[in-house]
Design a protein around this motif. Structure first.
Motif, PDB file in Angstrom:
ATOM      1  N   ALA A   1       0.835  -1.204   0.000  1.00  0.00           N
ATOM      2  CA  ALA A   1       0.000   0.000   0.000  1.00  0.00           C
ATOM      3  C   ALA A   1       0.872   1.258   0.000  1.00  0.00           C
ATOM      4  O   ALA A   1       0.606   2.203  -0.754  1.00  0.00           O
ATOM      5  CB  ALA A   1      -0.937  -0.007   1.203  1.00  0.00           C
ATOM      6  N   ILE A   2       1.917   1.259   0.810  1.00  0.00           N
ATOM      7  CA  ILE A   2       2.815   2.418   0.862  1.00  0.00           C
ATOM      8  C   ILE A   2       3.521   2.606  -0.475  1.00  0.00           C
ATOM      9  O   ILE A   2       3.689   3.739  -0.951  1.00  0.00           O
ATOM     10  CB  ILE A   2       3.805   2.281   2.038  1.00  0.00           C
ATOM     11  N   GLU A   3       3.893   1.514  -1.116  1.00  0.00           N
ATOM     12  CA  GLU A   3       4.522   1.603  -2.439  1.00  0.00           C
ATOM     13  C   GLU A   3       3.558   2.228  -3.444  1.00  0.00           C
ATOM     14  O   GLU A   3       3.945   3.078  -4.263  1.00  0.00           O
ATOM     15  CB  GLU A   3       4.950   0.210  -2.903  1.00  0.00           C
ATOM     16  N   ALA A   4       2.279   1.834  -3.400  1.00  0.00           N
ATOM     17  CA  ALA A   4       1.282   2.410  -4.309  1.00  0.00           C
ATOM     18  C   ALA A   4       1.081   3.898  -4.014  1.00  0.00           C
ATOM     19  O   ALA A   4       0.981   4.714  -4.937  1.00  0.00           O
ATOM     20  CB  ALA A   4      -0.038   1.659  -4.182  1.00  0.00           C
ATOM     21  N   ILE A   5       1.042   4.252  -2.734  1.00  0.00           N
ATOM     22  CA  ILE A   5       0.882   5.655  -2.345  1.00  0.00           C
ATOM     23  C   ILE A   5       2.065   6.474  -2.860  1.00  0.00           C
ATOM     24  O   ILE A   5       1.891   7.519  -3.493  1.00  0.00           O
ATOM     25  CB  ILE A   5       0.739   5.770  -0.810  1.00  0.00           C
TER      26      ILE A   5
ATOM     27  N   ALA B   1      -7.830  16.112  -4.370  1.00  0.00           N
ATOM     28  CA  ALA B   1      -8.882  16.589  -3.474  1.00  0.00           C
ATOM     29  C   ALA B   1      -9.240  15.448  -2.518  1.00  0.00           C
ATOM     30  O   ALA B   1      -8.946  14.272  -2.801  1.00  0.00           O
ATOM     31  CB  ALA B   1     -10.095  17.015  -4.285  1.00  0.00           C
ATOM     32  N   PRO B   2      -9.864  15.758  -1.387  1.00  0.00           N
ATOM     33  CA  PRO B   2     -10.163  14.702  -0.412  1.00  0.00           C
ATOM     34  C   PRO B   2     -10.912  13.494  -0.985  1.00  0.00           C
ATOM     35  O   PRO B   2     -10.537  12.351  -0.705  1.00  0.00           O
ATOM     36  CB  PRO B   2     -10.999  15.425   0.642  1.00  0.00           C
ATOM     37  N   LEU B   3     -11.939  13.715  -1.779  1.00  0.00           N
ATOM     38  CA  LEU B   3     -12.679  12.573  -2.329  1.00  0.00           C
ATOM     39  C   LEU B   3     -11.865  11.819  -3.375  1.00  0.00           C
ATOM     40  O   LEU B   3     -12.004  10.596  -3.499  1.00  0.00           O
ATOM     41  CB  LEU B   3     -14.024  13.013  -2.902  1.00  0.00           C
ATOM     42  N   GLU B   4     -11.005  12.506  -4.100  1.00  0.00           N
ATOM     43  CA  GLU B   4     -10.102  11.820  -5.037  1.00  0.00           C
ATOM     44  C   GLU B   4      -9.115  10.951  -4.254  1.00  0.00           C
ATOM     45  O   GLU B   4      -8.805   9.820  -4.668  1.00  0.00           O
ATOM     46  CB  GLU B   4      -9.336  12.828  -5.882  1.00  0.00           C
ATOM     47  N   LEU B   5      -8.630  11.460  -3.134  1.00  0.00           N
ATOM     48  CA  LEU B   5      -7.721  10.680  -2.295  1.00  0.00           C
ATOM     49  C   LEU B   5      -8.448   9.464  -1.725  1.00  0.00           C
ATOM     50  O   LEU B   5      -7.897   8.360  -1.708  1.00  0.00           O
ATOM     51  CB  LEU B   5      -7.146  11.555  -1.171  1.00  0.00           C
ATOM     52  N   LEU B   6      -9.683   9.650  -1.299  1.00  0.00           N
ATOM     53  CA  LEU B   6     -10.477   8.523  -0.808  1.00  0.00           C
ATOM     54  C   LEU B   6     -10.633   7.465  -1.888  1.00  0.00           C
ATOM     55  O   LEU B   6     -10.433   6.268  -1.635  1.00  0.00           O
ATOM     56  CB  LEU B   6     -11.845   9.007  -0.323  1.00  0.00           C
ATOM     57  N   ASP B   7     -10.978   7.884  -3.100  1.00  0.00           N
ATOM     58  CA  ASP B   7     -11.133   6.928  -4.204  1.00  0.00           C
ATOM     59  C   ASP B   7      -9.832   6.175  -4.473  1.00  0.00           C
ATOM     60  O   ASP B   7      -9.842   4.965  -4.720  1.00  0.00           O
ATOM     61  CB  ASP B   7     -11.611   7.639  -5.470  1.00  0.00           C
ATOM     62  N   PHE B   8      -8.706   6.892  -4.408  1.00  0.00           N
ATOM     63  CA  PHE B   8      -7.411   6.240  -4.602  1.00  0.00           C
ATOM     64  C   PHE B   8      -7.155   5.208  -3.493  1.00  0.00           C
ATOM     65  O   PHE B   8      -6.696   4.095  -3.768  1.00  0.00           O
ATOM     66  CB  PHE B   8      -6.283   7.276  -4.640  1.00  0.00           C
ATOM     67  N   CYS B   9      -7.456   5.567  -2.249  1.00  0.00           N
ATOM     68  CA  CYS B   9      -7.253   4.626  -1.129  1.00  0.00           C
ATOM     69  C   CYS B   9      -8.103   3.374  -1.314  1.00  0.00           C
ATOM     70  O   CYS B   9      -7.621   2.245  -1.124  1.00  0.00           O
ATOM     71  CB  CYS B   9      -7.580   5.301   0.204  1.00  0.00           C
TER      72      CYS B   9
ATOM     73  N   GLU C   1      -6.788  -0.472  -1.865  1.00  0.00           N
ATOM     74  CA  GLU C   1      -7.246  -1.611  -1.054  1.00  0.00           C
ATOM     75  C   GLU C   1      -7.737  -2.743  -1.949  1.00  0.00           C
ATOM     76  O   GLU C   1      -7.376  -3.906  -1.752  1.00  0.00           O
ATOM     77  CB  GLU C   1      -8.386  -1.174  -0.126  1.00  0.00           C
ATOM     78  N   ALA C   2      -8.555  -2.411  -2.932  1.00  0.00           N
ATOM     79  CA  ALA C   2      -9.099  -3.430  -3.838  1.00  0.00           C
ATOM     80  C   ALA C   2      -7.987  -4.111  -4.638  1.00  0.00           C
ATOM     81  O   ALA C   2      -8.013  -5.334  -4.828  1.00  0.00           O
ATOM     82  CB  ALA C   2     -10.127  -2.800  -4.781  1.00  0.00           C
ATOM     83  N   ALA C   3      -6.998  -3.341  -5.083  1.00  0.00           N
ATOM     84  CA  ALA C   3      -5.893  -3.912  -5.857  1.00  0.00           C
ATOM     85  C   ALA C   3      -5.085  -4.906  -5.022  1.00  0.00           C
ATOM     86  O   ALA C   3      -4.549  -5.882  -5.554  1.00  0.00           O
ATOM     87  CB  ALA C   3      -4.983  -2.797  -6.386  1.00  0.00           C
TER      88      ALA C   3
ATOM     89  N   ASP D   1      -6.293  -1.925   5.130  1.00  0.00           N
ATOM     90  CA  ASP D   1      -7.226  -0.835   5.395  1.00  0.00           C
ATOM     91  C   ASP D   1      -6.419   0.456   5.291  1.00  0.00           C
ATOM     92  O   ASP D   1      -5.334   0.554   5.874  1.00  0.00           O
ATOM     93  CB  ASP D   1      -7.829  -0.973   6.793  1.00  0.00           C
ATOM     94  N   ILE D   2      -6.927   1.403   4.518  1.00  0.00           N
ATOM     95  CA  ILE D   2      -6.266   2.701   4.380  1.00  0.00           C
ATOM     96  C   ILE D   2      -7.310   3.767   4.682  1.00  0.00           C
ATOM     97  O   ILE D   2      -8.294   3.897   3.948  1.00  0.00           O
ATOM     98  CB  ILE D   2      -5.700   2.915   2.959  1.00  0.00           C
ATOM     99  N   ASP D   3      -7.105   4.484   5.766  1.00  0.00           N
ATOM    100  CA  ASP D   3      -8.041   5.529   6.180  1.00  0.00           C
ATOM    101  C   ASP D   3      -7.371   6.887   6.116  1.00  0.00           C
ATOM    102  O   ASP D   3      -6.212   7.042   6.533  1.00  0.00           O
ATOM    103  CB  ASP D   3      -8.510   5.309   7.622  1.00  0.00           C
ATOM    104  N   ILE D   4      -8.120   7.878   5.646  1.00  0.00           N
ATOM    105  CA  ILE D   4      -7.662   9.259   5.721  1.00  0.00           C
ATOM    106  C   ILE D   4      -7.991   9.743   7.132  1.00  0.00           C
ATOM    107  O   ILE D   4      -9.155   9.765   7.525  1.00  0.00           O
ATOM    108  CB  ILE D   4      -8.351  10.151   4.673  1.00  0.00           C
ATOM    109  N   ILE D   5      -6.966  10.093   7.886  1.00  0.00           N
ATOM    110  CA  ILE D   5      -7.170  10.535   9.263  1.00  0.00           C
ATOM    111  C   ILE D   5      -7.360  12.043   9.322  1.00  0.00           C
ATOM    112  O   ILE D   5      -8.314  12.532   9.935  1.00  0.00           O
ATOM    113  CB  ILE D   5      -5.992  10.101  10.158  1.00  0.00           C
TER     114      ILE D   5
END
Length: 148
Positions: A22-26, A66-74, A78-80, A95-99
């Protein structure tokens, strides 16, 4: 550029590997710069306690998403990695949560910022304090203001 903290957790498969993926994808996203990464901690499950312990960590990022774009990416990340949502607070591959996202406060159907339960979870707060103590302080002030 916005600054955000993402919390990562896993308790199925190889949790450390899935968090690393997940960190690599981020870090690989062209609109995200990875600024800091916390150490991983192992914690007891929260909410639904009859499951394996979790590995948890956090990353501080800078992003033009944008926040919702970041949520969609997270969610796509997760799905990938293979996450399938079966039960709330249940076992998961990742699990990847925007805090927090800057000092933005949002309360919508898709996204609540700051994360509504972060202040109750040491496995979120400890990594957050490690990489972004000012954001941790701001999060706690926001929580105190909501409960007052």
């Amino acid at each position: 550029m916005a600054h955000a903290v993402l919390a990562l957790g896993a308790n199925m498969g190889d949790p450390a590997l899935q968090i690393a993926q997940a960190i690599e994808a981020i870090a690989g996203h062209k609109q995200i710069s990875l600024l800091k990464q916390s150490t991983l901690i192992v914690s007891e499950p929260w909410g639904k306690t009859d499951q394996d312990r979790f590995h948890n960590g956090a990353v501080l990022i800078e992003t033009t998403l944008a926040p919702l774009e970041l949520l969609d990416f997270c969610l796509a990340t997760e799905a990938a990695i293979g996450r399938v949502r079966i039960e709330k607070w249940g076992p998961r591959l990742i699990d990847i949560d925007i805090i927090v996202y800057d000092e933005l406060v949002i309360d919508s159907q898709r996204l609540t910022l700051p994360h509504p339960h972060a202040h109750e979870r040491d496995f979120v707060l400890d990594p957050l304090r490690e990489i972004a103590p000012d954001m941790a302080d701001w999060l706690m002030i926001q929580t105190d203001n909501k409960s007052a």
